[in-house]
Design an enzyme around this catalytic site. Structure first.
Site, short mmCIF file in Angstrom:
data_model
loop_
_atom_site.label_atom_id
_atom_site.label_comp_id
_atom_site.label_asym_id
_atom_site.label_seq_id
_atom_site.Cartn_x
_atom_site.Cartn_y
_atom_site.Cartn_z
N LYS A 192 6.29 47.27 -31.29
CA LYS A 192 5.83 47.39 -29.90
C LYS A 192 6.72 48.43 -29.22
O LYS A 192 7.48 48.11 -28.29
CB LYS A 192 5.93 46.03 -29.19
CG LYS A 192 4.95 44.99 -29.72
CD LYS A 192 3.59 45.09 -29.08
CE LYS A 192 3.62 44.63 -27.64
NZ LYS A 192 2.30 44.80 -26.98
N ASP A 252 0.21 35.55 -41.57
CA ASP A 252 -0.61 34.34 -41.56
C ASP A 252 -2.04 34.65 -41.15
O ASP A 252 -3.00 34.10 -41.70
CB ASP A 252 -0.02 33.30 -40.59
CG ASP A 252 0.99 32.39 -41.28
OD1 ASP A 252 1.37 32.70 -42.43
OD2 ASP A 252 1.42 31.40 -40.67
#
Ligand code: NAD
Length: 367
Positions: A192, A252
């Site tokens: 980010k 995930d």
């Protein structure tokens, strides 16, 4: 020259059941492909606690440091839920990861065509999917200081610190670029950088490392966009390199693109040893599945595919890894299913060992 060495830590619950099938497959490669391993076995998790009072004995830790690769089943179970935190089964696994300094966690998300219906996404979006997420595993916000819950004025404040050194970013990046070189030679780095200084540094270091891998096409993406792209058009990616926190979430998310926990392998790699092989631990993503343990229902494929990763990344046997993955693909295409892979419309699931039989037959057929 001596055979490469493997330490098998089957662990708890379904760990030993799935590992039995992997042992048969290791034997097959020795007998039929002349690929012999010196295999030793030891205890981890609850099984180690039952015998030694600790979830990983020092001797086992020392062995793990010496072998060419460690293959782990799963740890944990309700029997151990009330143990003190310091001796919980998971601590054995964490000790292995920490002391072996396994900084690069590899989580492939591969969709076998026969299981494309299992994904929550449309079949054409996931069929043929083959991506690899490399997550930095030993630093970042899960470890950075200061951390804690403090009093500030008349309220409490919870603090965690995202902290990355250049060398931490760099060693993970090198592992990710090396992987990209063995795959489709594309790497997307996710951070980010728009809102985090650690992200700016991340991007700079990745670009520096990229200069050593001119064949690899590099791109950068903000991690939030990365999450969107993973569910919108996951096939655009080959290797994704990202930090500990974003990697935890993105891997995930990517895993669920492919359907079942029983199919997901992983590897955690560290620095090269004297023989050039990386320190390495291979394990399925799933846990010890206490709800089905001891019933012969567990799907051994995740553990088998973890061994395929060992063949590829520790032993440079990419063609044999392909052979094993193709055997899994064939068995699934033939409709062989453990219970976790059954569709609601019925059929009779095979047992763990019958899945092993089918995999061995498919390997025989590959010769
Ligand atoms: P789990 O992965 O063990 O099981 C989740 C569900 O998936 C269960 O219904 C289980 O039956 C099913 N499942 C998992 N693997 C399967 C397989 N190979 N074949 C068929 N079905 C499978 O997760 P959980 O239930 O949250 O945790 C159980 C125990 O495992 C806990 O003690 C937990 O701490 C531990 N755990 C260990 C690891 C590890 O060893 N790396 C990872 C996760 C959880």
């Amino acid at each position: 020259m001596s055979n490469p060495s493997l330490l098998i830590l089957a662990g708890d619950g379904i760990g030993p059941e799935v590992m039995d099938q992997v042992q048969r497959i290791i034997g097959w490669f020795g007998d039929k492909r002349g690929l012999k391993f010196d295999v030793s076995e030891d205890l981890v998790g609850g099984a180690a606690y039952d015998k030694h009072g600790v979830p990983l004995h020092d001797d086992t830790m020392a062995k793990a440091q010496e072998v060419d690769a460690v293959l782990l089943g799963a740890v944990g179970g309700p029997k151990y839920d009330d143990l003190d935190f310091s001796v919980k089964p998971e601590r054995g696994l964490l000790r292995l990861r920490k002391e072996m300094d396994l900084f690069a966690n590899l989580r492939p998300a591969q969709c076998f065509d026969a299981l494309a219906d299992f994904s929550s996404l449309k079949t054409d979006i996931v069929s043929g999917l083959d991506i690899m997420i490399v997550r930095e595993l030993t630093s970042g916000v899960y470890f950075g200081e200061p951390r804690g819950i403090f009093e500030e004025g008349n309220e409490r404040v919870g603090i965690n610190t995202q902290r990355y050194t250049e060398s931490e970013i760099e060693r993970g990046a090198r592992a990710a670029f090396e992987l990209a070189m063995k795959r489709d030679k594309r790497l997307c780095s996710m951070e980010k950088a728009n809102v985090m200084e650690s992200g700016i540094l991340w991007r700079e270091v990745v670009n520096e490392v990229a200069k050593h891998y001119p064949e690899v096409e590099v791109s950068h993406m903000y991690a939030d966009n990365g999450a969107m792209q993973l569910v919108r058009a996951p096939k655009q990616f080959d290797v994704i390199y990202t930090d500990n926190l974003f990697g935890d979430i993105l891997s995930d998310c990517a895993a669920m693109l492919t359907g079942s926990l029983g199919m997901l392998p992983s590897a955690s790699l560290g620095a090269p040893m004297d023989n050039g092989r990386p320190k390495a631990l291979y394990e399925p993503v799933h846990g010890s599945a206490p709800d089905i343990a001891g019933e012969g229902k567990a799907n051994p494929c995740a553990c088998v595919l973890s061994f395929a990763m060992a063949l590829r990344y520790s032993f440079n046997e990419g063609a044999e890894a392909d052979r094993l993955e193709a055997a899994v693909e064939k068995v699934l295409a033939d409709g062989v299913r453990t219970g976790d892979l059954m569709q609601a419309d019925g059929g009779t699931p095979v047992s763990t060992s019958e899945m092993g039989d089918a995999l061995l037959a498919a390997l025989d057929a590959s010769l």
